[in-house]
Every structure is written in structure tokens, then in C-alpha cells.
Design an enzyme around this catalytic site. Structure first.
Site, PDB file in Angstrom:
ATOM      1  N   GLU A 171       0.770  -1.246   0.000  1.00  9.63           N
ATOM      2  CA  GLU A 171       0.000   0.000   0.000  1.00  9.63           C
ATOM      3  C   GLU A 171       0.803   1.299   0.000  1.00  9.63           C
ATOM      4  O   GLU A 171       0.672   2.123   0.912  1.00  9.63           O
ATOM      5  CB  GLU A 171      -0.964   0.010   1.190  1.00  9.63           C
ATOM      6  CG  GLU A 171      -2.037  -1.036   1.078  1.00  9.63           C
ATOM      7  CD  GLU A 171      -3.198  -0.811   2.039  1.00  9.63           C
ATOM      8  OE1 GLU A 171      -3.058  -0.039   2.987  1.00  9.63           O
ATOM      9  OE2 GLU A 171      -4.247  -1.419   1.812  1.00  9.63           O
ATOM     10  N   GLU A 204      -6.615  -7.948   0.307  1.00  9.78           N
ATOM     11  CA  GLU A 204      -7.340  -7.446   1.483  1.00  9.78           C
ATOM     12  C   GLU A 204      -8.727  -6.990   1.045  1.00  9.78           C
ATOM     13  O   GLU A 204      -8.879  -6.415  -0.036  1.00  9.78           O
ATOM     14  CB  GLU A 204      -6.617  -6.273   2.155  1.00  9.78           C
ATOM     15  CG  GLU A 204      -5.336  -6.647   2.854  1.00  9.78           C
ATOM     16  CD  GLU A 204      -4.665  -5.491   3.571  1.00  9.78           C
ATOM     17  OE1 GLU A 204      -5.372  -4.595   4.086  1.00  9.78           O
ATOM     18  OE2 GLU A 204      -3.418  -5.467   3.592  1.00  9.78           O
TER      19      GLU A 204
HETATM   20  C1  BG6 Z   1      -4.888  -1.808   4.951  1.00  9.90           C
HETATM   21  C2  BG6 Z   1      -3.604  -2.324   5.544  1.00  9.90           C
HETATM   22  O1  BG6 Z   1      -4.696  -0.451   4.685  1.00  9.90           O
HETATM   23  O2  BG6 Z   1      -6.022  -1.765   5.737  1.00  9.90           O
HETATM   24  C3  BG6 Z   1      -3.771  -3.175   6.780  1.00  9.90           C
HETATM   25  O3  BG6 Z   1      -2.836  -2.998   4.583  1.00  9.90           O
HETATM   26  C4  BG6 Z   1      -4.855  -2.583   7.651  1.00  9.90           C
HETATM   27  O4  BG6 Z   1      -2.522  -3.263   7.406  1.00  9.90           O
HETATM   28  C5  BG6 Z   1      -6.151  -2.583   6.878  1.00  9.90           C
HETATM   29  O5  BG6 Z   1      -5.010  -3.240   8.873  1.00  9.90           O
HETATM   30  C6  BG6 Z   1      -7.341  -2.062   7.660  1.00  9.90           C
HETATM   31  O6  BG6 Z   1      -7.059  -0.811   8.178  1.00  9.90           O
HETATM   32  P1  BG6 Z   1      -7.226  -0.496   9.722  1.00  9.90           P
HETATM   33  O7  BG6 Z   1      -6.760   0.886   9.917  1.00  9.90           O
HETATM   34  O8  BG6 Z   1      -8.667  -0.679  10.005  1.00  9.90           O
HETATM   35  O9  BG6 Z   1      -6.382  -1.495  10.440  1.00  9.90           O
END
Ligand code: BG6
Length: 479
Positions: free
Chosen positions: A166, A379
Site C-alpha cells: 500500500e 485485502e
Molecule cells: C490496509 C492495511 O490499509 O487496511 C492493513 O494494509 C490494515 O494493514 C487494513 O489493517 C485495515 O485498516 P485499519 O486501519 O482498520 O487497520
């Protein structure tokens, strides 16, 4: 007529090292910048540190067994640089690399294909102390040293490599993702300089995979959101195009075409924000081509025109720290170019992230049409306050709905002809959120701990665990 998911489609889930492993100072590991940043988050906001996280370091066999029970055929995770090289470079930490040998062997023994991320925000703290980490070009050669070692070590066991996690999100939230000394935090050019160093590191990692791994495939994992115009007024449509160029195309054009998106670069140059590019950099970036793109998709975004006005300044994305809808601390603003805003047509999570399954279909089709490379989801998920009820269960029907709708959207894109290799929602087990502690949960597997008390980190199957098991068993037919 629907074609269904391909027979070899990979189903699994994702995590990252510092968010899940814990054992932050065990068996020779030294601090990463995330250990330090999360200590500060604990002091400032009461969010858990990364010291124990979900304690996967000690629970990895149990976690892999649970993944196997769900029917996973893949698991996306990252390798903590400071576990392998506690000082960033130099002597390898035998116990540290042994942990990843054990994890990968355990996965393979259970028929689960590893998708390895080389870098997920956790630069060794030693390199921050030495030269300010990613702010310095020196980091590129140290990253190359780490990447060569790890890729060579696992070249016969790991086919899919994602390089840097990211970059687009690192530019937006740089003080959460990188340790930036207080006195440099107003210098926005450095965001793009860090990104340039990461582009070089990404290219080197792709080249290393091509050189060392027989049949290996490499690509970046990018945080990506479609940007819709707030209205059909031409100035809003133009603003959405500008936002797309600076927030999305700016990364993908590097990965697949080897150049910086013109309109974005012109904007950055006009505002003194463009990165310093040295001789040979763009050639290296071209040589380090990507084989696929890994997408991290949570939400779509919305933009509107942002006329130049007295007192209006450049600002970057805000954060919702509380999990109370509407608490978002502000939107990215580039006067004269675009301003991000809330989309009035979409519901959001408690942290104000717009819920938009169609956005996933949209980006799949858009990216595949433009770049013609295979895609995977590394993700996708819904952060929520889960409750462990008296029956010892977690009834997370909201998460099931979110994931079902997104899988359906992915399915529509596949039917349309998009090549999708894998679906790895966030996250396999509950973990430490990047900006909201452990209260904001994403996993199929509940980890019994709070921000203040890690307890035993016991694992409990959520309702979504049983639902996802059925989805995988039916290869996406039974949603
Ligand atoms: C992504 C990241 O941006 O979102 C993760 O790669 C992250 O590391 C995920 O945990 C969710 O974001 P957050 O802030 O809810 O943990």
C-alpha cells in the site's frame, strides 16, 4: 450464463507480521518502526501495542489448523524484516528466519499456498535511527539485501510474492505507516520522495523474484479505491479524474508502464512536491515489471471540485479514531485540483469507510482493461466492534453480508472476463488495526483480548468462520 469461479481459484485470508505476530522482542527480534509507533498510540490513545498483537508467533500451528478447517488454499502474510535482520542488515537472525520456515512448512503441509509480502509498514527501527528510514535513499540497498536473502531462502516454496504493501496509503497516512521526525512532518514533498524510494525497492524485488524463483510471480499490493464524482457537474467530474490520477494511476502506471502519470506529476511539480529522480531510476523501474496486481479494497471514494480560495491549504486524509460514525477528522484537499468528500449514496462502517461492493467490480474491470494483468484480492473486509456473546459465539452477520456482497461483485467481474487469481479478505484472525487498536476487528477467528489486556489470546470461531468454510467448499457457489 455464469462461469463460476475457476477450479484453481485460491481462497484464503490475509494478515501482516506486526499486526498479528507479537513476540516483538523475542528470539533475537528487535524493534520495527511499528513497535515504536504503536507504543506511542498506546500512550496517546490507549490502543494496544504491537508487543503481543494476536500472538500468532506462539499460535501459528493452531491458526494454520483453523485455516485448514475453513478450507483455505492460500494465506497471505508478511515477513518482519527486523525478525530476520534485527539491525536491518548484517547478520541474519537464525531463530527469526526459522519462524518463517516453520510457518511456510506448516502451510504447505496443510495444502495452503503462501502469498508472501516482503514489506508491510514495519521497517527495522535500527534503520530509522541510522538514516531516517524510507526518507533516505540508502534504504533501497538495504531493502535489496533483505529481499534477496528472503526470496532466495524461500524460492522453492513460495511462488507468489507481493513487494510493498500500500504505497498509496503510506503517502496519505505517512506518520502512521512510517516514523517521521516531528520537524519534518510539514514537508509534504517527502511523502512522494518516500514513495519514489519504494518504487525503486518494488522494482528491485520484482527483478529478484524473476531472477531467483523458478516460475515466480511478483506484484505490489496496493490500497485502491475508485473515485466517483460527487455530482455530474463537469468540474466535479474533472476533480474525480484528478484524484484518480494522483491517488491511483500514479502507482499503477509505475508498476505496469514504468512512468509517473503525467497529470499527477505536473500537479506535484507545480507545487514543489515532486520526488527527486536520479539518473537510472526510471530505467530500473521499467526493468522491475510486475506480473500481477494485488488489490486491497475496502471502500470507494468520492471527490468534488476544489476552487482555489484564500486560506485553503493542501491536506491529506483524516482518520476516524473513535469508531463513532461521522468522527472522521477531515478529507484530503488539493486546492485547484480536487477535494475528497463523503458519498451521500453509500452507507459506511462505524469508522466512516463507504461500503460499496460495486466499487470492487468497477476497479477489477477498469484495471484489467487498462493493464491486462492478472489480479488478486489481498485485502477486503469489514472492521467492526464484535461482541463475544454468552453462548461463547460471535454473531457477525454484518461481516458475512459485507463479504458475500463483495464476493458476488468479484464473481460478476470474473464472468465479465477479468482474470482473478485469489481472494484473501482481511483478516484470517483478529489483529491489531493500523489506527484503531484491537477493538476494530476483521477476522474470521476471534482473538480474545482487549487493548489493555492480552489475556491468553484464545481463538474462537465466529459465525463468519462457518459461513466462509461453506463458501470455500462450494468454490464460491454457496454464499
Ligand atoms: C490496509 C492495511 O490499509 O487496511 C492493513 O494494509 C490494515 O494493514 C487494513 O489493517 C485495515 O485498516 P485499519 O486501519 O482498520 O487497520
Amino acid at each position: 450464463m455464469s462461469k463460476g469461479f475457476p477450479n484453481n481459484f485460491l481462497w484464503g485470508a490475509a494478515t501482516s507480521a506486526y499486526q498479528v505476530e507479537g513476540a516483538a522482542y523475542e528470539d533475537g527480534k528487535k524493534a520495527s518502526q511499528q513497535d515504536i509507533i504503536n507504543k506511542e498510540n498506546y500512550t496517546k490513545r490507549g490502543f494496544a501495542t504491537a508487543d503481543i498483537a494476536s500472538d500468532q508467533y506462539h499460535h501459528y500451528k493452531e491458526d494454520v489448523a483453523l485455516m485448514k478447517e475453513m478450507g483455505f488454499t492460500t494465506y497471505r502474510f508478511s515477513i518482519a524484516w527486523s525478525r530476520v535482520f534485527p539491525d536491518g542488515v548484517g547478520e541474519v537472525n537464525e531463530a527469526g528466519i526459522q519462524y518463517y520456515r516453520n510457518l511456510i512448512d506448516e502451510l504447505l503441509a496443510n495444502g495452503i499456498e503462501p502469498i508472501v509480502t516482503l514489506y508491510h509498514y514495519d521497517l527495522p527501527w535500527a534503520l530509522v535511527e541510522k538514516y531516517n528510514g524510507w526518507l533516505s535513499r540508502e534504504v533501497v540497498k538495504d531493502f535489496a539485501y533483505f529481499a534477496r536473502y528472503v526470496i532466495n531462502e524461500f524460492k522453492d516454496k513460495v511462488k507468489y510474492w507481493t513487494t510493498i504493501n500500500e504505497q498509496s496509503i503510506i503517502v496519505q497516512y505517512w506518520t502512521q505507516k512510517c516514523y517521521i521526525p516531528e520537524e519534518l512532518r510539514d514537508n509534504n514533498q517527502l511523502r512522494y520522495q518516500i514513495n519514489h524510494h519504494m518504487n525503486l525497492a518494488h522494482a528491485i524485488a520484482c527483478k529478484l523474484v524473476h531472477e531467483l524463483v523458478p516460475g515466480g510471480l511478483a506484484g505490489a499490493a496496493i490500497g485502491y479505491s475508485p473515485v466517483y464524482p460527487l455530482t455530474s457537474k463537469p468540474e466535479d467530474v474533472m476533480a474525480a479524474q484528478n484524484a484518480h490520477d494522483l491517488r491511483n494511476a500514479f502507482y499503477l502506471d509505475i508498476y505496469f508502464k514504468g512512468f509517473y502519470t503525467k497529470s499527477a506529476l505536473i500537479y506535484l511539480e507545480e507545487h514543489g512536491l515532486a520526488p527527486v529522480i536520479e539518473e537510472g531510476d526510471m530505467e530500473l523501474i521499467k526493468e522491475g515489471y510486475s506480473d500481477f496486481l494485488a488489490l486491497n479494497y475496502y471502500a470507494s471514494e468520492c471527490a468534488k471540485a476544489c476552487p482555489m480560495e484564500e486560506g485553503k491549504e493542501i491536506r491529506y486524509s483524516g482518520v476516524n479514531w473513535s469508531g463513532k460514525k461521522g468522527d472522521m477528522s477531515g478529507f484530503e484537499t488539493h486546492p485547484g485540483f480536487y477535494e475528497m468528500c463523503k458519498n451521500p449514496n453509500l452507507d459506511t462502517t462505524d469508522w466512516d469507510w463507504a461500503i460499496d461492493p460495486t466499487g470492487l467490480e468497477y476497479i477489477f474491470r477498469d484495471i484489467y482493461t487498462r493493464y491486462n494483468k492478472p489480479l488478486m484480492v489481498t485485502e477486503n473486509g469489514m472492521g467492526a466492534f464484535d461482541t463475544l456473546t454468552e453462548d461463547g459465539r460471535v454473531h457477525d452477520d454484518y461481516r458475512i453480508k459485507y463479504l458475500r456482497d463483495h464476493i458476488e461483485a468479484m464473481h460478476r467481474a470474473i464472468d465479465y472476463g477479468v482474470e482473478v487469481l485469489a481472494y484473501c479478505p482481511w483478516s484470517a484472525v483478529d489483529l491489531l488495526s493500523t489506527s484503531n487498536g484491537v477493538k476494530k476487528r476483521y477476522g474470521f477467528i476471534y482473538v480474545d483480548r482487549t487493548d489493555d489486556d492480552p489475556k491468553e489470546c484464545a481463538r474462537i470461531r465466529k459465525d463468519s468462520f462457518y459461513w466462509y468454510k461453506q463458501v470455500i467448499k462450494s468454490n464460491g457457489a454457496d454464499l
